[in-house]
Write a protein that holds these residues in place. Structure first.
Motif: not given
Lengths: 152, 497
Positions: B136-140
């Motif tokens: 999920i945090a790859l979109n950060f």
């Protein structure tokens, strides 16, 4: 009790003054026309302003509602231990780990209430010596040695 | 992640790794059993010695000491009614009464099994949850990361149960300490006052050891001398029979679930989990009226939960780079020192390393059973060690450890300064964990803020108007900051009513 309350208030006041002093230091910096985001004092100023605000709030809280400070108790013992430790960490690399740890261990044990000279002497000699042997001579991860000899 | 497990196991089946697992767990159990040391001090003391190790063994050693120390605290809690670690305080309530009636070995048996099960389940949770969260945090980007770190810093509020203002101030002091040295964007020295030694800033490890370990020694030096504790009769760990577990498995499952959930939440820790689980166990157990009088259900509740926290707390640390508590903040510092950047990139770029860490953590919790049974007998007489010997040894080992980081004498002075700072702050009721959390997260917070401002051309509002993720995280941050205030107001209203 008022003396205990003053300890807290003085500490909070000191923290507040340190924050103000550090913030003033940031204004000595010349920006050189840099954009805000590139200025090295941009973020420190934000943090120091927060520091000052929080320290002020904590100070007023402590003045308005002085909470129970820890008892003075053996504060002198703690201060003596702190002084011994500060001297010790300054001497480790000058006198070597072994030579500086022996008197420190003896003083530290005495501050903690031990009075048997044999026990103090044995611990103060054996533990630092064991650490020197373990690190300097067995695992070859040398601790600082004394100006007298490479052995300790 | 699962596809990397065979390679990860190959990494673990080396002599160095096996020794690390066994010795680290054993060391953790012994250190955790010693009152006054605690998990945080134990991990901080071992940290410098990991710098000469490879990445995986270094992290595994710290995990082993961490998990071992959480269990080790139960030994002193049961045998001398003094928790070795804060998270074992609830274990005293039923463990010592059992020891007093001659069942010390059995009490340790209950504690050991509950700890092992709690730790194993948390290892599985870590293996399954961390990669999902990291994905999920790859979109950060920088803006979302900034908002996430702000949310993570609200854990400061959670660990500052006594005074939110003082906790936030400690966090701010920590962030400031991280700013000393060269500016990360333009390289200009800040707050060095002409001292060349400060160009590289304060050594994080020296500060961690100073504020945790050294300040603890100073605090102890200023307290009334405690006598050597009476040790309950103890002949070895006795595992409970299968029949004895009948009717208790549900309690164990509940304790483990509570520990895992609380562990994942940033800011909470094993001590919180242990007490919440104990209270819930007392409420839900058919033998609830026996709690506090030597009821095994109480041991299961506290020990199952406090070990279940260990894996859960690593989830936000490994996946997002946000520490779950003070100990994982120290671990985060270790990862950084080893050139590992926790967070979304870690899972993608180093799957074998991550899998070896997770697998190692699973093995560590398996080792708790045999090592716990073996070392409880060894640790028992050590518990009678005088505080003077223990504390002096801690200072000597801290000096050794800090010196080994860079061989820099200045680091020793930083350790001394941090110890004094920690002592002064702790005397005034200022929690120390937020200082470390602030120092660990401060550099990334500044960098992402400045990168975000460059992207938005100096418009801070665009952080939240341009990024729904950042806006959502900001809302969560405000909620997290408001909860203690609302809770305090409700408590005051209740008292006034």
């Amino acid at each position: 009790m008022s003396r205990l309350a003053n300890e807290q208030i003085l500490t909070q006041l000191l923290l507040l003054l340190v924050g103000v002093a550090l913030l003033l230091v940031t204004f000595q910096h010349q920006s050189g026309g840099l954009p805000v985001a590139l200025s090295p004092v941009f973020f420190p100023r934000i943090i120091l302003c927060l520091w000052i605000v929080l320290a002020s709030v904590a100070l007023f809280q402590d003045i308005a509602r002085p909470s129970k400070s820890p008892p003075i108790g053996l504060l002198l013992s703690a201060l003596a231990y702190i002084i011994a430790t500060v001297i010790y960490v300054n001497l480790v690399t000058r006198l070597g780990f072994g030579l500086s740890s022996i008197p420190f261990a003896a003083v530290a044990l005495w501050i903690f209430g031990l009075r048997n000279p044999l026990v103090i002497g044995a611990y103060a000699l054996i533990v630092p010596a064991a650490l020197v042997v373990l690190f300097n001579h067995i695992s070859k991860m040398p601790l600082p040695t004394s100006p007298l000899t490479y052995l300790f | 992640m699962l596809s990397s497990l065979p390679d990860a196991l190959a990494l673990l089946l080396t002599t160095e790794a096996i020794l690390t697992l066994v010795l680290g767990t054993a060391l953790g159990i012994v250190l955790g059993a010693l009152p006054g040391i605690g998990s945080t001090v134990a991990v901080a003391m071992v940290l410098p010695f990991t710098l000469s190790m490879g990445q995986a063994p270094a992290i595994i050693l710290l995990l082993a000491v961490y998990a071992g120390s959480v269990y080790g605290g139960s030994i002193s809690a049961i045998l001398i009614n003094t928790p070795g670690t804060p998270q074992s305080a609830a274990t005293c309530l039923d463990g010592f009464p059992m020891a007093q009636r001659g069942e010390a070995g059995l009490a340790l048996g209950w504690a050991t099994i509950a700890s092992v099960v709690g730790g194993l389940v948390s290892a599985v949770v870590l293996l399954l949850a961390a990669p999902q969260l990291a994905a999920i945090a790859l979109n950060f980007g920088p803006i979302e990361t900034f908002a996430l770190i702000l949310l993570g810093l609200t854990c400061i509020v959670s660990v500052s149960s006594e005074s939110m203002v003082k906790g936030l101030m400690a966090g701010v002091i920590g962030i400031f300490l991280s700013m000393v040295g060269a500016d990360p964007v333009v390289g200009e020295p800040r707050f060095t006052f002409g001292q060349w030694q400060l160009i590289s800033g304060f050594n994080l490890l020296a500060v961690v050891i100073g504020v945790f370990a050294l300040s603890e020694v100073f605090i102890r030096a200023g307290q009334t001398r405690t006598q050597v504790s009476e040790l309950a009769a103890f002949k070895g760990v006795v595992l409970p029979s299968w029949q004895a577990w009948r009717g208790r498995l549900r309690g164990l499952a509940k304790a483990v679930a509570i520990g895992n959930v609380i562990g994942v939440l940033p800011g909470t820790g094993a001590a919180t989990a242990a007490f919440i689980s104990y209270a819930e166990g007392k409420r839900g157990s058919p033998r609830g009226e026996n709690f506090g009088k030597g009821e095994p259900d109480g041991l299961i509740a506290s020990e199952g939960a406090n070990n279940a926290v260990t894996g859960g707390a690593l989830v936000p640390t490994m996946a997002l780079g946000i520490p779950g508590d003070a100990i994982t903040a120290v671990m985060l510092a270790t990862l950084t020192l080893h050139g590992i950047t926790p967070g979304f990139r870690l899972m993608e770029d180093n799957p074998t390393l991550v899998a070896s860490i997770f697998a190692g953590f699973f093995i560590i919790n398996l080792l708790l059973l045999p090592l716990g049974m073996l070392l409880a007998r060894v640790a028992a007489p050590i518990l009678r060690m005088r505080e003077a010997f223990m504390m002096t040894g801690v200072v000597l080992l801290c000096a050794v450890g800090v010196y080994f980081v860079r061989g820099n004498p200045f680091d020793l002075m930083v350790m001394g300064f941090a110890g004094v700072l920690g002592f002064v702050l702790r005397r005034q009721g200022v929690p120390i964990a937020p200082l470390v959390i602030g120092m660990v997260l401060g550099p990334m917070l500044e960098l992402t803020l400045r990168q975000g401002l460059i992207l938005t051309k100096g418009d801070f509002l665009a952080f939240y108007t341009g990024s729904p993720i950042a806006l959502g995280l900001a809302v969560l941050t405000l909620i997290a900051l408001s909860i203690p205030i609302v809770r305090g107001a409700l408590a005051r209203n209740t008292r006034a009513g």
